[in-house]
Design an enzyme around this catalytic site. Structure first.
Site, PDB file in Angstrom:
ATOM      1  N   HIS A  68       0.826  -1.193   0.000  1.00 13.20           N
ATOM      2  CA  HIS A  68       0.000   0.000   0.000  1.00 13.20           C
ATOM      3  C   HIS A  68       0.868   1.255   0.000  1.00 13.20           C
ATOM      4  O   HIS A  68       2.024   1.227   0.437  1.00 13.20           O
ATOM      5  CB  HIS A  68      -0.941  -0.002   1.199  1.00 13.20           C
ATOM      6  CG  HIS A  68      -2.093  -0.942   1.047  1.00 13.20           C
ATOM      7  ND1 HIS A  68      -3.188  -0.932   1.875  1.00 13.20           N
ATOM      8  CD2 HIS A  68      -2.331  -1.941   0.139  1.00 13.20           C
ATOM      9  CE1 HIS A  68      -4.051  -1.867   1.512  1.00 13.20           C
ATOM     10  NE2 HIS A  68      -3.543  -2.491   0.452  1.00 13.20           N
ATOM     11  N   GLU A  70       0.896   3.897   1.797  1.00  7.68           N
ATOM     12  CA  GLU A  70       1.395   4.337   3.095  1.00  7.68           C
ATOM     13  C   GLU A  70       2.618   3.536   3.524  1.00  7.68           C
ATOM     14  O   GLU A  70       3.564   4.084   4.111  1.00  7.68           O
ATOM     15  CB  GLU A  70       0.294   4.201   4.162  1.00  7.68           C
ATOM     16  CG  GLU A  70      -0.952   5.019   3.865  1.00  7.68           C
ATOM     17  CD  GLU A  70      -1.983   4.225   3.072  1.00  7.68           C
ATOM     18  OE1 GLU A  70      -3.183   4.474   3.273  1.00  7.68           O
ATOM     19  OE2 GLU A  70      -1.587   3.367   2.264  1.00  7.68           O
ATOM     20  N   CYS A  99      -6.142   2.170   5.222  1.00 12.18           N
ATOM     21  CA  CYS A  99      -6.911   0.995   5.636  1.00 12.18           C
ATOM     22  C   CYS A  99      -6.544   0.666   7.087  1.00 12.18           C
ATOM     23  O   CYS A  99      -5.593   1.236   7.638  1.00 12.18           O
ATOM     24  CB  CYS A  99      -6.624  -0.177   4.711  1.00 12.18           C
ATOM     25  SG  CYS A  99      -4.973  -0.903   4.932  1.00 12.18           S
ATOM     26  N   CYS A 102      -2.789  -0.374   7.519  1.00 12.20           N
ATOM     27  CA  CYS A 102      -1.855   0.742   7.303  1.00 12.20           C
ATOM     28  C   CYS A 102      -1.935   1.751   8.442  1.00 12.20           C
ATOM     29  O   CYS A 102      -0.916   2.284   8.887  1.00 12.20           O
ATOM     30  CB  CYS A 102      -2.147   1.420   5.966  1.00 12.20           C
ATOM     31  SG  CYS A 102      -1.686   0.431   4.527  1.00 12.20           S
TER      32      CYS A 102
END
Length: 295
Positions: A68, A70, A99, A102
């Protein structure tokens, strides 16, 4: 103002990519994250232009391992070699809010790096995975500032991270409407929910207890099972309850004990924890001091 060499070498996002991923009217299946770093000098924040750019999640539509956006940023930060004796602020403009996983990893990262603070401006709220609300609250509790992007942040990103070729930022339809709606949703998610305790003064205005809860029914609780003589009873016409059939109130589940400050049950954390009842002998007036107003 002339661009610095660092800015000239920094890659920029093309206009279509920015609009496709940050426009709140669309729901792309990828995440873009623009980031910048500032150094605190007294009460001012000084931009560190060499640590400014954008990235996106990996693996969704590429052959690279999934990661992801992040987490890609967390992998990048150590390469900056920031001075841990100074304080920095990382600001992220992200097309989807983090999410749950994360958010948890960002929170853990902040806990281990006290020289960094984090601001997150999100275009949308990512609601795909259960627990996203808890994740955002956890991230906020770790010290991060989480906000929905407004036209001001979109225009700033356009000027800072987009290869706009001098074209001014043109807001899309209903941008302000979407921002206000999402801001309200985020505020509801991040709002701390708790039930305030009853005011200590509320007992002054509490209604009088019904007749069958007068003191002469409370005293049998201190009878034979307590090893203490029961005080004299009043003139209630209701027959007393045999003391051997009524357990001590201090032995009842704590969740059933009434607060001496209000007329509502006060649940506690542990049912095994025992509280002294307000009518225990240590707090009762002596027989000689009992007046009509005391019963």
């Amino acid at each position: 103002m002339e661009a610095t060499p660092a800015l000239e070498a920094r890659p920029l996002m093309d206009e279509d990519t920015f609009r496709e991923n940050f426009s709140q009217e669309l729901k792309p299946h990828k995440t873009y994250l623009c980031y910048e770093v500032e150094l605190q000098e007294d009460d001012a924040w000084i931009p560190v232009d060499e640590f400014k750019g954008f990235l996106r999640n990996q693996g969704a539509d590429t052959l690279e391992p999934r990661c992801h956006a992040e987490l890609c940023l967390l992998e990048l930060i150590p390469s900056w070699e920031l001075d841990k004796e100074r304080h920095y602020r990382v600001t992220c403009f992200i097309s989807w809010s983090p999410c749950p996983d994360c958010a948890s990893q960002l929170a853990a990262f902040l806990g281990k790096n006290s020289h960094l603070s984090l601001r997150v401006f999100a275009s949308r709220i990512y609601t795909k995975f259960a627990g996203y609300e808890t994740g955002l609250r956890q991230l906020q509790a770790a010290g991060a500032q989480i906000t929905i992007m407004t036209s001001e942040e979109f225009e700033y990103c356009w000027k800072t991270f987009v290869d706009h070729q001098g074209t001014p930022f043109l807001p899309w339809d209903d941008l302000d409407k979407y921002s206000k709606m999402l801001s309200k949703d985020l505020k509801g998610i991040l709002q701390v929910r708790f039930f305030p305790p009853c005011s200590p003064s509320s007992h002054l205005h509490a209604p009088s207890p019904p007749h069958h809860l007068s003191l002469d029914l409370s005293f049998p609780l201190l009878g034979a099972s307590s090893g203490l003589p029961a005080p004299c009873r009043g003139t209630s016409s209701i027959p007393p309850i045999p003391s051997h059939r009524v357990p001590l109130l201090s032995h009842l589940p704590v969740s059933l004990v009434l607060s001496p400050f209000c007329n509502c049950p006060r649940p506690l954390l542990s049912s095994s924890f025992q509280l002294p009842h307000p009518l225990l002998p240590s707090t009762l007036p002596s027989r000689s001091r009992i007046r009509k107003t005391d019963v």
